[in-house]
Structures are given as C-alpha cells and as structure tokens.
Design a protein around this motif. Structure first.
Motif, mmCIF file in Angstrom:
data_model
loop_
_atom_site.group_PDB
_atom_site.id
_atom_site.type_symbol
_atom_site.label_atom_id
_atom_site.label_comp_id
_atom_site.label_asym_id
_atom_site.label_seq_id
_atom_site.Cartn_x
_atom_site.Cartn_y
_atom_site.Cartn_z
ATOM 1 N N ILE A 294 1.138 -1.286 -0.006
ATOM 2 C CA ILE A 294 0.049 0.092 -0.277
ATOM 3 C C ILE A 294 0.942 0.976 -0.245
ATOM 4 O O ILE A 294 1.825 1.628 0.660
ATOM 5 N N VAL A 295 1.087 2.244 -0.842
ATOM 6 C CA VAL A 295 1.599 2.939 -1.054
ATOM 7 C C VAL A 295 1.541 5.003 -0.991
ATOM 8 O O VAL A 295 1.693 5.054 -0.992
ATOM 9 N N SER A 296 -0.402 3.651 -0.662
ATOM 10 C CA SER A 296 -0.583 5.777 -0.200
ATOM 11 C C SER A 296 -2.403 5.870 -0.457
ATOM 12 O O SER A 296 -2.281 4.243 -0.532
ATOM 13 N N MET A 297 -2.393 6.386 0.728
ATOM 14 C CA MET A 297 -4.226 6.044 1.598
ATOM 15 C C MET A 297 -4.859 7.992 1.416
ATOM 16 O O MET A 297 -3.775 9.021 1.482
ATOM 17 N N SER A 298 -5.734 8.115 1.848
ATOM 18 C CA SER A 298 -6.636 9.396 1.309
ATOM 19 C C SER A 298 -7.943 9.048 1.872
ATOM 20 O O SER A 298 -8.980 7.333 2.039
ATOM 21 N N CYS A 299 -8.362 10.315 2.975
ATOM 22 C CA CYS A 299 -9.761 9.964 3.504
ATOM 23 C C CYS A 299 -10.266 10.678 3.821
ATOM 24 O O CYS A 299 -10.171 12.047 4.246
ATOM 25 N N ARG A 300 -12.029 10.423 4.243
ATOM 26 C CA ARG A 300 -12.794 11.928 4.931
ATOM 27 C C ARG A 300 -13.422 11.053 5.752
ATOM 28 O O ARG A 300 -14.363 9.679 5.313
ATOM 29 N N PHE A 301 -13.596 11.198 7.270
ATOM 30 C CA PHE A 301 -14.353 10.206 7.747
ATOM 31 C C PHE A 301 -14.821 11.804 8.955
ATOM 32 O O PHE A 301 -14.564 12.407 8.487
ATOM 33 N N PRO A 302 -16.089 11.177 9.300
ATOM 34 C CA PRO A 302 -16.591 11.849 10.533
ATOM 35 C C PRO A 302 -15.863 12.772 11.739
ATOM 36 O O PRO A 302 -13.924 12.625 11.935
ATOM 37 N N GLY A 303 -15.847 14.122 12.166
ATOM 38 C CA GLY A 303 -15.320 15.054 12.839
ATOM 39 C C GLY A 303 -14.781 16.001 12.337
ATOM 40 O O GLY A 303 -13.264 16.278 12.479
ATOM 41 N N GLY A 304 -14.978 16.165 10.787
ATOM 42 C CA GLY A 304 -13.697 16.714 10.120
ATOM 43 C C GLY A 304 -12.460 16.017 9.543
ATOM 44 O O GLY A 304 -11.796 16.987 9.711
ATOM 45 N N LEU A 305 -12.213 15.250 9.932
ATOM 46 C CA LEU A 305 -11.405 14.556 9.626
ATOM 47 C C LEU A 305 -11.237 14.069 7.568
ATOM 48 O O LEU A 305 -11.264 13.260 6.665
ATOM 49 N N ASP A 306 -10.468 14.664 7.274
ATOM 50 C CA ASP A 306 -9.793 14.633 5.759
ATOM 51 C C ASP A 306 -8.321 14.662 5.107
ATOM 52 O O ASP A 306 -8.271 14.755 4.221
ATOM 53 N N THR A 307 -7.652 13.730 6.429
ATOM 54 C CA THR A 307 -6.270 13.477 5.907
ATOM 55 C C THR A 307 -5.931 12.042 7.215
ATOM 56 O O THR A 307 -6.975 11.874 8.481
ATOM 57 N N PRO A 308 -5.411 10.954 6.123
ATOM 58 C CA PRO A 308 -4.506 10.015 7.000
ATOM 59 C C PRO A 308 -4.247 10.724 8.452
ATOM 60 O O PRO A 308 -4.285 10.254 9.737
ATOM 61 N N GLU A 309 -3.791 11.568 8.497
ATOM 62 C CA GLU A 309 -2.531 11.969 9.831
ATOM 63 C C GLU A 309 -4.053 12.848 10.377
ATOM 64 O O GLU A 309 -4.002 12.595 11.595
ATOM 65 N N ASP A 310 -4.859 13.092 10.351
ATOM 66 C CA ASP A 310 -6.106 13.864 11.325
ATOM 67 C C ASP A 310 -6.573 12.279 12.278
ATOM 68 O O ASP A 310 -6.763 12.199 12.891
ATOM 69 N N LEU A 311 -6.898 10.907 11.109
ATOM 70 C CA LEU A 311 -6.821 10.321 11.400
ATOM 71 C C LEU A 311 -6.442 9.482 12.432
ATOM 72 O O LEU A 311 -6.618 8.883 13.911
ATOM 73 N N TRP A 312 -5.009 9.566 12.471
ATOM 74 C CA TRP A 312 -4.036 9.295 13.180
ATOM 75 C C TRP A 312 -4.196 9.739 14.243
ATOM 76 O O TRP A 312 -3.980 9.159 15.752
ATOM 77 N N ARG A 313 -4.317 11.314 14.230
ATOM 78 C CA ARG A 313 -4.341 11.520 15.800
ATOM 79 C C ARG A 313 -5.439 11.762 16.622
ATOM 80 O O ARG A 313 -5.882 11.420 17.733
ATOM 81 N N LEU A 314 -6.968 11.156 16.089
ATOM 82 C CA LEU A 314 -8.573 11.174 16.649
ATOM 83 C C LEU A 314 -8.291 9.745 17.696
ATOM 84 O O LEU A 314 -8.039 9.778 18.634
ATOM 85 N N LEU A 315 -7.464 8.452 16.834
ATOM 86 C CA LEU A 315 -7.022 7.310 17.375
ATOM 87 C C LEU A 315 -6.024 7.340 18.422
ATOM 88 O O LEU A 315 -7.283 6.685 19.180
ATOM 89 N N ALA A 316 -4.926 7.971 18.117
ATOM 90 C CA ALA A 316 -4.199 7.956 19.219
ATOM 91 C C ALA A 316 -4.900 8.693 20.201
ATOM 92 O O ALA A 316 -4.542 8.904 21.485
ATOM 93 N N GLU A 529 -20.425 7.400 8.369
ATOM 94 C CA GLU A 529 -20.362 7.797 7.134
ATOM 95 C C GLU A 529 -18.473 7.852 7.080
ATOM 96 O O GLU A 529 -17.433 7.744 7.588
ATOM 97 N N GLY A 530 -17.929 8.187 6.336
ATOM 98 C CA GLY A 530 -16.837 7.997 5.271
ATOM 99 C C GLY A 530 -16.270 7.637 4.085
ATOM 100 O O GLY A 530 -17.127 6.635 3.568
ATOM 101 N N VAL A 531 -15.154 7.916 3.974
ATOM 102 C CA VAL A 531 -14.777 7.529 2.546
ATOM 103 C C VAL A 531 -13.240 7.113 2.151
ATOM 104 O O VAL A 531 -12.632 7.873 3.095
ATOM 105 N N GLY A 532 -12.494 6.084 1.720
ATOM 106 C CA GLY A 532 -11.102 6.143 1.736
ATOM 107 C C GLY A 532 -10.429 5.551 0.817
ATOM 108 O O GLY A 532 -11.933 4.391 -0.812
ATOM 109 N N ALA A 533 -9.434 5.835 0.278
ATOM 110 C CA ALA A 533 -8.757 4.843 -0.703
ATOM 111 C C ALA A 533 -7.694 4.636 -0.679
ATOM 112 O O ALA A 533 -6.656 5.592 -0.127
ATOM 113 N N VAL A 534 -6.841 3.573 -1.430
ATOM 114 C CA VAL A 534 -5.697 3.155 -0.621
ATOM 115 C C VAL A 534 -4.504 2.998 -2.574
ATOM 116 O O VAL A 534 -5.300 2.635 -3.825
ATOM 117 N N LEU A 535 -3.786 3.192 -2.724
ATOM 118 C CA LEU A 535 -2.955 2.545 -4.007
ATOM 119 C C LEU A 535 -1.747 1.561 -3.702
ATOM 120 O O LEU A 535 -1.999 1.666 -3.064
#
Length: 614
Positions: A294-316, A529-535
């Motif tokens: 997996i060489v990249s990922m992108s996402c949109r998740f609840p709480g205004g999470l628009d990047t993978p970095e946002d997602l990791w911060r929320l999880l941590a 809801e959410g959307v994500g993509a990986v290459l």
C-alpha cells in the motif's frame, strides 16, 4: 427548372422519418410532379438541380444524397424515353446557396470542395443545357484533398478513375505526408508534442475555433462538443494531414487529443513511440506470492477528518467524532427522533458519524458539468476526490495515469441518493444523468473513466465487508497480472435517514449511536459515514518507482457464512475458517500475529461470534 432543396443533416441510423420526408418532398416528390405535369409538352429543356452528395456521398447527408440521386435517375429515365432532361450535380457555390456561410465554406474547402464563382458556374450550366448528356457534375474539386479523406475502399470506382488512385493509395499517401516527414525528423522526445499540436489544430478547425486553446490535451472530445458527424470530420482531416488509413471510430477509441496523438505517433513510427510517454505505473508481472504494498491512502471521516494524519491523531487521542443528525440534508430532524423503538418512521438514536460538507464538489476538475454533478451520488463524488488525492500522496501526477493498466476496486453499501433527487423535484432538471449518477456499477467505472484507467473496474457490495473484499479482489488481480496497480476504496454517505429508521424497527441500533463491539455493554450498532482510498502495487514495483510503502499485504481470504442461524446472523465457525485461509495465503501461523484489527457490529449476538472467531 427545378432548383428546390432542403438539408437536414444527420447520420442514417439517427434519422427520423420526418427528416427524410421533408428532404424527399422538396427534391424527389417535386421533381416527379414536374415530370408528370409536363407530360406531352414540347419542352426545350427539363433541368434538375442535383448535388454532388448524390454522386459521391456525404457524411451525415444520407437522406439528402438519396433525394438527389433520385433526380439523377429521373433524368436518365426521361432521356431513355426521348424526353429532354439534364440533372446537374452541383458542388458548393460561393456567395449564395447552402454553402454561403463562412464556416460551411471553410469546411468545404478543407474537404476538397471549393465554392464556385456564380458567374463561372452559370456559364458552364449554359453549355450543359444545350448538350445531350442527361447527367453532369459541376464542381470545383481539389481531388488530392477529397480523396485523402477517404479510405481505400471509397477510392475504388469513380474516384479511382478520376484521380488515378487505387487500393495502394494508402502507402503513397503515407509517404507523401508532410506531417509524418516532419515528425520522424524530430528527436523522439519531441514527436508527441508535434503530433499533439496537429491534432489540436484539426480538432479546433472542425469545431470552428480560431485557435487550438479550447482543445485542451486531456479534455474528452465529447465534452468539447464532438458528436458523430464532427468525429468523422476530424477523422477525415487527420487522414488528409497524416496520410494514414484511420477508422471511423477514431475519436471514440482515442477520446482526447493527447490519447489520439499518442495513437497517431505510434502508427506513424510503427510502434516506436516516445519512451517518455510510457505509462507511469507499468511494470512486469511478478511471482504470485510476491507481497503487495500500500503506497498511499486518502480519506474523509466524521469529525472533520480530511487526511490520514487527522485520523491517526483522533485514534491516538481516543477522541469522539460522533455528532447529531445533520441539518444540511433536508432531513426532518425535529421529528426524526423518538425513544420508542416501535414508533413508525422514527429513530431511537439521534447521533451518528456524519461527514461535513458532502454537497461540496469541484466538478470542473473532473470535466463534469453542473447538471451531471448534481445527479451524482455524493459517494461517487467523494471517491473521485479521494482517488485524486491517493495518486498525489504516492507522488504520482493524477493526469499521468491515463492509459495505464490500473484497476479500480470500490466497495459500496447502498444508494439512496435518487430518493433525495426525487423528493426535491431536482430529478427533472438532471434527466439523462440519473442512471449513471446512482448506479452501483458506475461507482468504480466513474473513477476509471475520469482518470483514463484501463485495468479492471469492479464495484463490490458485501455490506460491511465491501471495501475489504474489494481489496482482496484487487490483490488477486495484481497477482494474476490483470493490472499493474490498483486503486481500492469505498464510500458511504447516508443521503436519507432510512437506515436509522429501519434498524430502529429491528432494535439493532445502539441507543447512544456508539458501537461497543466485543464489550459486555454491546447494545447495537452505530451508523457512520466515510470514504477512503488506497493505492496498491507489487512491492518490487513500488520500490523501483520510489513510492512510499505504508503497509505490506501478504495474504487475504474471503468466504461466506452459508446457512447460518438467520439471513443476517453471523457464523463463528465460518469466520474461523476464513482467518485460517488468510494466514495460509500469507504463509503465517497464529504465532506470527502480534495484533488484530477487527470489525464488530456491536450487537450482542454478532459481537460474541466475532470475538470467539478471533
């Protein structure tokens, strides 16, 4: 003297009976009436104004050509009966008539038909009227241009006799093409640009633009205004310009100026195109057991999470991204909630994981007009945006992947957006786009079309596991050599609150909207809801291209519960079997596993089965 005529251009398969009737009435029926009305009269001349379209044919003028051919045949019939008759197949006139408009005249000149001076044409007509021939052609023709726009089969017969060309004309035309000589004289790295400029120039001329600027290299011909007639016009222009034998489907098989230029260059050079234009993601097939990256990922998740970095911060941080029902979707939020699970049309949950701004979209980036964008399910829009970002995060220009063997594997779980359009009355405004805007099959196909990807395009709906199954299928395709890279993603947007209402009747919702999977407190599922993509690429391809490796996939597996205790009831034994299959595919045992990420519905029965399986 019969000089009436009506033109209503269209291809034969699209022509309505009324169009043909109008053209036939003005030309053929009127001529027949004149023939019958003047029967027995002592006429000095009986002149019919026919057209070169009836002699040589004309793209988009099947009905007009047929009506004029009737005039020619009527003249032959009268002559055979000893009656005066002359049918003149005219070319275009300058200064008047059907070719008077500047655009029409320019088009005629380019195709080899030069609008005639009226005085000279009338002098020629005077000579013909006093002659004996029942049929004649009066036209100013550049035969080189006229025949260059036709393939070998069209040059046989009359044109071959007039021009001295036959079936071997294609080879000579290729050799005589100035463009081909110019291109081959250039350095390989400069050839594509030269051919592209020629294609843009001919496309602009076909569309009537004074410059090539409106014909952007990556813009689909359909969005530029090309229909079937203009596509054939472009093909004829390029035959003239290149000397190549080109199919009628040229602009459909290669739907942008850039793609068409690449095809023409390959044909001109015998396949030895510019190495710099090679697909960015192309790579040789590897062994079936090679790990995938997996060489990249992108996402949109609840709480205004628009990047993978946002997602990791929320999880941590262990944060909560749940919110109340959205107010920007036309939902009747005031009456949607009711604490009684049996109350019809309501939900006993009033929170979920909702995306913000799902109506925001930049259609121009993807060459989509506003009406079509409105008809598109937000899930399609979001997946396209995340796909673009997934390429960028891998260090790949999204425009460079066009024509590559990249697959698209997308997970989806329901499409309720058409109900929103219908309820708002907007469906009438977007008629013609509704089917593609909401079809699950278009979920993956839309992405493949937007980026010009030519690998497999598959949409998967297996409920909660849709995106994971899509990833599994992508891995299988990569290992089988069906694609060189795979864009894998999924999107869920609840356009209506129907899923909350339905699961309330089933008493399958968590009262506070939060899923407590594998917990003794599990009381139902929570919707989000959410959307994500990986290459995904083969690991060796990723390393060779210098793409970042975020994770490695060594094995995966899918199965089905079979005849479990109810349609939606899980089966623990089946889930254990699929885990063993995945471990075997990866060449691992349970002792090699350090961590497990698991999905759980949060229902009391489902969570217990999944916990036992793991």
């Amino acid at each position: 003297m019969h000089a009436a005529g009506v033109v209503d251009d269209s291809l034969l398969h699209t022509m309505a009976p009324g169009q043909l009737a109008a053209m036939w009435s003005a030309k053929a029926t009127a001529a027949r009436h004149l023939h019958e009305l003047f029967a027995g009269r002592d006429l000095s001349a009986f002149v019919l104004f026919s057209s070169l379209a009836g002699t040589l044919g004309a793209v988009g003028q099947a009905g007009y050509a047929a009506a004029n051919a009737y005039l020619d045949a009527l003249a032959q019939q009268r002559a055979a009966e000893g009656l005066p008759a002359l049918s003149v197949a005219w070319g275009p006139w300058a200064g008047g008539g059907m070719a008077a408009a500047d655009a029409v005249g320019d088009h005629m000149r380019h195709s080899g038909l030069i609008p005639m001076d009226a005085d000279a044409a009338l002098r020629s007509l005077a000579c013909l009227v006093t002659g004996d021939a029942p049929n004649a052609v009066l036209a100013d023709v550049d035969w080189t241009r006229l025949t260059a726009g036709r393939d070998a089969s069209q040059r046989i017969g009359l044109l071959a006799e007039l021009t001295g060309t036959g079936e071997g004309a294609e080879d000579g035309a290729q050799e005589q093409s100035a463009l081909r000589r110019e291109v081959l004289a250039l350095a390989p790295a400069s050839r594509h640009s030269a051919v592209l400029e020629a294609v843009r120039a001919e496309a602009a001329a076909a569309l009537g633009h004074p410059s090539i600027e409106p014909v952007q290299p990556d813009a689909p011909f359909s969005s530029l205004g090309f229909d079937s007639l203009l596509a054939l016009d472009l093909r004829g222009r390029l035959i003239t310009r290149t000397g190549l034998a080109l199919p009628a489907t040229l602009a459909f098989d290669h739907p942008t100026a850039d793609a068409l230029a690449a095809h023409l260059l390959e044909t001109m050079t015998g396949g030895a195109g510019d190495d710099a234009a090679s697909p960015a993601l192309a790579g040789p097939r590897r062994d079936d057991d090679e790990p995938l990256a997996i060489v990249s990922m992108s996402c949109r998740f609840p709480g205004g999470l628009d990047t993978p970095e946002d997602l990791w911060r929320l999880l941590a941080g262990g944060s909560d991204a749940m919110s109340a029902f959205p107010e920007d979707r036309g939902w009747d939020t005031a009456s949607l909630y009711h604490p009684d699970p049996d109350h019809p049309g309501t939900s006993y949950t009033r929170e979920g994981g909702f995306l913000h701004g799902v109506g925001e979209f930049d259609p121009e980036l993807f060459g989509i007009n506003p009406r079509e964008a409105l008809a598109m399910d937000p899930q399609q829009r979001l997946l396209m945006e995340c796909s673009w970002e997934a390429f960028e995060r891998a260090g790949i220009d999204p425009k460079s992947v066009r024509g590559t063997q990249t697959g698209v594997f997308a997970g989806t779980n329901g499409q309720d957006y058409p109900a929103v359009l219908h309820g708002s009355g907007a469906d009438e405004n977007v008629a013609g786009y509704l089917a593609t805007g909401s079809a699950a099959s278009v979920f993956s196909g839309r992405v493949a079309y937007a980026f010009g990807l030519e690998g497999p395009a598959v949409t998967v709906d297996t409920a909660c596991s849709a995106s994971l199954v899509a990833l599994h299928l992508a891995c299988q395709a990569l290992r089988a050599g069906e694609c060189d890279a795979a864009l894998v993603g999924g999107a869920t947007v609840m356009s209506t609150p129907s899923v909350f209402v339905e699961f309330s009747r089933q008493r399958a919702l968590s009262a506070d909207g939060r899923c407590k999977a594998f917990s003794d407190d599990a009381d139902g599922t929570g919707w989000g809801e959410g959307v994500g993509a990986v290459l995904v690429e083969r690991l060796s391809d990723a390393r060779r291209a210098g793409h970042p490796v975020l994770a490695v996939i060594r094995g995966s597996a899918v199965n089905q519960d079979g005849a479990s205790n109810g349609l939606t009831a899980p089966n623990g034994a089946a889930q254990q079997r699929v885990i063993r299959k995945a471990l075997a595919a990866a060449g691992l045992t349970t002792a090699d596993v350090d961590a497990v990420e698991a999905h759980g519905t949060g229902t009391s029965r489902g969570a217990r089965h999944r916990h036992q399986a793991r």
